[in-house]
Enzyme design. Structure first.
Site, PDB file in Angstrom:
ATOM      1  N   LYS A 241      -9.323  71.427  16.538  1.00 39.63           N
ATOM      2  CA  LYS A 241      -9.555  71.471  17.450  1.00 39.63           C
ATOM      3  C   LYS A 241     -10.765  70.578  17.333  1.00 39.63           C
ATOM      4  O   LYS A 241     -12.026  70.769  17.138  1.00 39.63           O
ATOM      5  CB  LYS A 241      -9.908  72.753  17.893  1.00 39.63           C
ATOM      6  CG  LYS A 241      -8.797  73.528  18.466  1.00 39.63           C
ATOM      7  CD  LYS A 241      -9.160  74.585  19.402  1.00 39.63           C
ATOM      8  CE  LYS A 241      -7.626  75.912  19.258  1.00 39.63           C
ATOM      9  NZ  LYS A 241      -6.807  75.603  20.037  1.00 39.63           N
ATOM     10  N   ARG A 315       1.750  81.089  16.532  1.00 37.11           N
ATOM     11  CA  ARG A 315       3.417  82.022  17.202  1.00 37.11           C
ATOM     12  C   ARG A 315       3.855  82.447  15.658  1.00 37.11           C
ATOM     13  O   ARG A 315       5.671  82.807  15.220  1.00 37.11           O
ATOM     14  CB  ARG A 315       4.008  80.949  17.566  1.00 37.11           C
ATOM     15  CG  ARG A 315       5.303  79.761  16.814  1.00 37.11           C
ATOM     16  CD  ARG A 315       4.874  78.075  17.910  1.00 37.11           C
ATOM     17  NE  ARG A 315       3.985  78.596  18.866  1.00 37.11           N
ATOM     18  CZ  ARG A 315       3.723  76.909  19.696  1.00 37.11           C
ATOM     19  NH1 ARG A 315       4.759  76.001  19.732  1.00 37.11           N
ATOM     20  NH2 ARG A 315       3.320  76.986  20.885  1.00 37.11           N
TER      21      ARG A 315
END
Ligand code: BES
Ligand code: ZN
Ligand code: ZN
Length: 465
Positions: A241, A315
């Site tokens: 990020k 996920r």
């Protein structure tokens, strides 16, 4: 902090909710929503909080007004506060519960790392005939649950590791009659939870799968699993990020914190329900031993997944938690909470949570609870085209969609999760926007961790069919 009922303890301020009608008799105060004013007399301060037009007053207006009153009292450094009953309309008891809840929720602040601690509420006395002791206990246990979640989310990622979350679950299980299973990194690998293992393997803080089982009604077959994403820090991994997106990523265990918060309230109130509290926890680190983009891993379910982006890690850990929980514990339905996508913040902002479900009845029940607790939900769809977009050329699935970058990312995230639900009702709450408030305190939500979802899920679990 101690809550008492009609003890007439000596207080520094008294919070009073006032409608527009009642405000007509008060100078320079209209009783509009969000309006707060402080008046002084020989008894101390009275904090008047507007609840808007009398004919439209509801629990949400009262909860919000009382919370703003508490924020004002604490801003004045008042630590002994009274809250009066709102008796302008017929719904006195629900309004009293909402007011107490608002005031207690707004009394929280995270001050662990402040040398000079801000004023903390010491005493809160509720004044009025309508509340019962059991109402006070319920509100306190709910707020304890919310504050448990907030404390975990706010603290350092270096403190709140997967192992730390496991320790919290252990303490909770020991203090109540819950059963507990914790899978260590070795067991996660050995049992074939390949996705959770991949996400957690490169970190000095190894992953854990945590399963708390509470059986409050053994005669009932129905068990709801609540499953939280517990990424204790999300660096993005090799798909690192950038500045501006990484600073708040200790909040990425918000779903796990909510699960622990709900289980804490369950342990305190012992409702006659069966619930599994599941946490899939890992630290999505950057380093030479982390998982790599392009590599393919096998999930616990057997489905293979091509890692197209190491930042779509939530996920992956949830997929293994879904499969393991279903195979080993056979819940009748599953609800997951996850700070899953930045996309949900684009779609719904930071006040509304995205809801996805494969079952209309379950979605409607969650929406009904949301109407009670004021934690707003909005349902989003998953179409076949979104599931198609998650198919890989090299493996069964890919972990990000083939769509244009950023397109429908919350929906495709849900489409991925859906592949790991085997024939039971399931709902997914994407709490990426609502778990962490980067703006100023608003109503019951303080700055930073909000504790969103704890009251919602407890309400859902205890009012279900
Ligand atoms: N933890 C983030 C999502 C997030 C964003 C949580 C903002 C809280 C606030 C998640 O793991 C993530 O990075 N998602 C990616 C998915 C993308 C790679 C498909 C995102 O949303 O950009
Ligand atoms: Zn991520
Ligand atoms: Zn994440």
């Amino acid at each position: 902090m101690k809550v008492s009922l009609n003890k007439n303890v000596k207080v520094q301020s008294t919070i009073r909710c006032v409608s527009d009608r009642a405000a007509a008799k008060i100078a320079d105060f209209d009783g509009q929503k969000k309006q707060v004013t402080v008046r002084y007399d020989e008894n101390g301060a009275t904090i008047l909080c507007g609840v808007g037009p009398r004919e439209h007053v509801d629990i949400h207006a009262i909860r919000d007004a009382a919370s703003r009153g508490m924020t004002t009292a604490l801003g004045l450094k008042h630590q002994a506060v009274a809250l009066t009953e709102f008796s302008e309309t017929g719904e006195v008891r629900p309004h009293a519960v909402a007011a107490l809840e608002g005031a207690v929720l707004a009394a929280y602040s995270f001050d662990k790392y402040k040398s000079e601690k801000p004023a903390r509420l010491k005493k809160l006395d509720f004044l009025g005939p309508s509340l019962r002791k059991s109402d006070v206990m319920l509100v306190q246990a709910l707020c304890d649950g919310v504050n448990t979640a907030r404390e975990l989310i706010n603290d350092n990622a270096e403190v709140v590791t997967p192992e730390y979350l496991a320790k919290q679950a252990k303490a909770l299980a020991r203090a109540s009659d819950m059963e507990l299973e914790i899978l260590t990194e070795k067991e996660i690998e050995k049992k074939g939870l390949g996705l959770l293992h991949a996400v957690g393997k490169g970190s000095p803080f190894p992953p854990r799968l945590i399963i708390m089982s509470y059986t409050g009604k053994p005669s009932r077959k129905k068990t709801t699993a609540i499953i939280g994403k517990g990424i204790t820090f999300d660096s993005g991994g090799q798909n690192l990020k950038t500045s501006g997106h990484i600073e708040t990523m200790r909040c990425d265990m918000g779903g796990a914190a909510t699960v622990l918060g709900v289980m804490k309230t369950v342990a305190e109130l012992k409702p006659k329900i069966n619930v599994l509290g599941v946490i899939a926890s890992a630290h999505n680190a950057i380093g030479s031993r982390t998982y790599f983009p392009g590599d393919i891993y096998t999930s616990y379910k057997g489905t293979t997944v091509e890692i197209t982006n190491t930042d779509a890690e939530g996920r992956l850990v949830l997929a293994d938690a879904f499969a393991y929980t279903q195979e080993q514990y056979h819940p009748s339905r599953m609800i997951d909470l996850a700070t899953l996508t930045g996309g949900v913040v684009v779609a719904l902002g930071d006040t509304i949570c995205g809801l996805f479900s494969n079952d209309d009845a379950l979605a409607d029940e969650l929406l009904a609870s949301s109407q009670q607790t004021g934690e707003a939900l909005w349902r989003l769809p998953v179409y076949q085209e979104h599931s198609e977009a998650m198919k890989s050329d090299l493996a069964d699935l890919r972990n990000t969609a083939r769509l244009k970058r950023g397109h429908a990312s919350s929906i495709t995230g849900a489409a991925f999760l859906k592949e790991f639900v085997v024939g039971i009702p399931w709902a997914h709450l994407d709490i990426a926007g609502v778990a962490f408030n980067e703006r100023e305190p608003r109503g019951v939500y303080p700055k930073y961790a909000t504790g969103f979802g704890v009251r919602l899920l407890y309400n859902f679990l205890t009012t279900q069919r």
